[in-house]
Design a protein around this motif. Structure first.
Motif, PDB file in Angstrom:
ATOM      1  N   VAL A   9       0.838  -1.206   0.000  1.00 49.28           N
ATOM      2  CA  VAL A   9       0.000   0.000   0.000  1.00 49.28           C
ATOM      3  C   VAL A   9       0.870   1.252   0.000  1.00 49.28           C
ATOM      4  CG1 VAL A   9      -1.629   1.345   1.392  1.00 49.28           C
ATOM      5  CG2 VAL A   9      -2.024  -1.087   1.022  1.00 49.28           C
ATOM      6  N   SER A  10       1.947   1.222   0.764  1.00 48.60           N
ATOM      7  CA  SER A  10       2.862   2.359   0.809  1.00 48.60           C
ATOM      8  C   SER A  10       3.490   2.620  -0.555  1.00 48.60           C
ATOM      9  CB  SER A  10       3.944   2.105   1.855  1.00 48.60           C
ATOM     10  OG  SER A  10       4.915   3.108   1.827  1.00 48.60           O
ATOM     11  N   TRP A  11       3.910   1.560  -1.230  1.00 54.48           N
ATOM     12  CA  TRP A  11       4.484   1.703  -2.568  1.00 54.48           C
ATOM     13  C   TRP A  11       3.488   2.401  -3.488  1.00 54.48           C
ATOM     14  CZ3 TRP A  11       6.452  -3.988  -3.443  1.00 54.48           C
ATOM     15  CH2 TRP A  11       7.615  -4.196  -2.698  1.00 54.48           C
ATOM     16  N   LEU A  12       2.240   1.951  -3.454  1.00 54.73           N
ATOM     17  CA  LEU A  12       1.227   2.514  -4.346  1.00 54.73           C
ATOM     18  C   LEU A  12       0.853   3.934  -3.940  1.00 54.73           C
ATOM     19  CD1 LEU A  12      -0.569   2.070  -6.756  1.00 54.73           C
ATOM     20  CD2 LEU A  12      -2.242   1.005  -5.233  1.00 54.73           C
ATOM     21  N   ARG A  13       0.650   4.167  -2.661  1.00 54.22           N
ATOM     22  CA  ARG A  13       0.262   5.506  -2.187  1.00 54.22           C
ATOM     23  C   ARG A  13       1.321   6.545  -2.557  1.00 54.22           C
ATOM     24  NH1 ARG A  13      -1.498   5.106   3.580  1.00 54.22           N
ATOM     25  NH2 ARG A  13      -3.385   4.333   2.608  1.00 54.22           N
ATOM     26  N   CYS A  14       2.575   6.179  -2.432  1.00 53.48           N
ATOM     27  CA  CYS A  14       3.677   7.089  -2.764  1.00 53.48           C
ATOM     28  C   CYS A  14       3.624   7.473  -4.244  1.00 53.48           C
ATOM     29  CB  CYS A  14       5.001   6.426  -2.417  1.00 53.48           C
ATOM     30  SG  CYS A  14       6.447   7.402  -2.818  1.00 53.48           S
ATOM     31  N   ARG A  15       3.456   6.491  -5.100  1.00 51.05           N
ATOM     32  CA  ARG A  15       3.428   6.772  -6.537  1.00 51.05           C
ATOM     33  C   ARG A  15       2.184   7.546  -6.953  1.00 51.05           C
ATOM     34  NH1 ARG A  15       6.666   3.315  -5.208  1.00 51.05           N
ATOM     35  NH2 ARG A  15       8.523   2.773  -6.367  1.00 51.05           N
ATOM     36  N   LEU A  16       1.051   7.210  -6.335  1.00 50.80           N
ATOM     37  CA  LEU A  16      -0.161   7.958  -6.653  1.00 50.80           C
ATOM     38  C   LEU A  16      -0.026   9.413  -6.224  1.00 50.80           C
ATOM     39  CD1 LEU A  16      -2.957   5.398  -5.701  1.00 50.80           C
ATOM     40  CD2 LEU A  16      -2.442   6.281  -7.990  1.00 50.80           C
ATOM     41  N   GLY A  17       0.598   9.651  -5.092  1.00 50.67           N
ATOM     42  CA  GLY A  17       0.803  11.019  -4.622  1.00 50.67           C
ATOM     43  C   GLY A  17       1.712  11.810  -5.543  1.00 50.67           C
ATOM     44  N   ARG A  18       2.766  11.167  -6.032  1.00 49.64           N
ATOM     45  CA  ARG A  18       3.701  11.852  -6.931  1.00 49.64           C
ATOM     46  C   ARG A  18       3.095  12.128  -8.299  1.00 49.64           C
ATOM     47  NH1 ARG A  18       8.509   8.051  -5.633  1.00 49.64           N
ATOM     48  NH2 ARG A  18       7.704   7.057  -7.494  1.00 49.64           N
TER      49      ARG A  18
END
Length: 73
Positions: A9-18
């Motif tokens: 989830v952290s991997w995805l949340r980080c990329r979605l935020g960027r």
């Protein structure tokens, strides 16, 4: 070490935020879906998803061996 799903989830949340557009409220469902797919593709390409998935049974065994106790970091 966190829970395995927390890592994913952290991997995805980080990329979605960027990758969020400046006016994110204008993003359509289709645009968000395409952005989500691009982020997932990037994660699968750049990160060791296979190793993360293979770690799950090992961590379950460690937890079972600890009789449900906490895993050491």
């Amino acid at each position: 070490l966190g829970l395995l799903q927390e890592t994913a989830v952290s991997w995805l949340r980080c990329r979605l935020g960027r990758s969020a557009p400046a006016q994110s409220w204008l993003e359509t469902r289709e645009q968000y879906g395409a952005r989500l797919k691009r982020c997932c593709d990037e994660i699968n390409k750049d990160l060791d998803v296979d190793d993360l998935c293979r770690a799950f049974p090992k961590r379950c065994k460690l937890l079972d061996d600890a009789e449900g106790g906490r895993l050491r970091h």
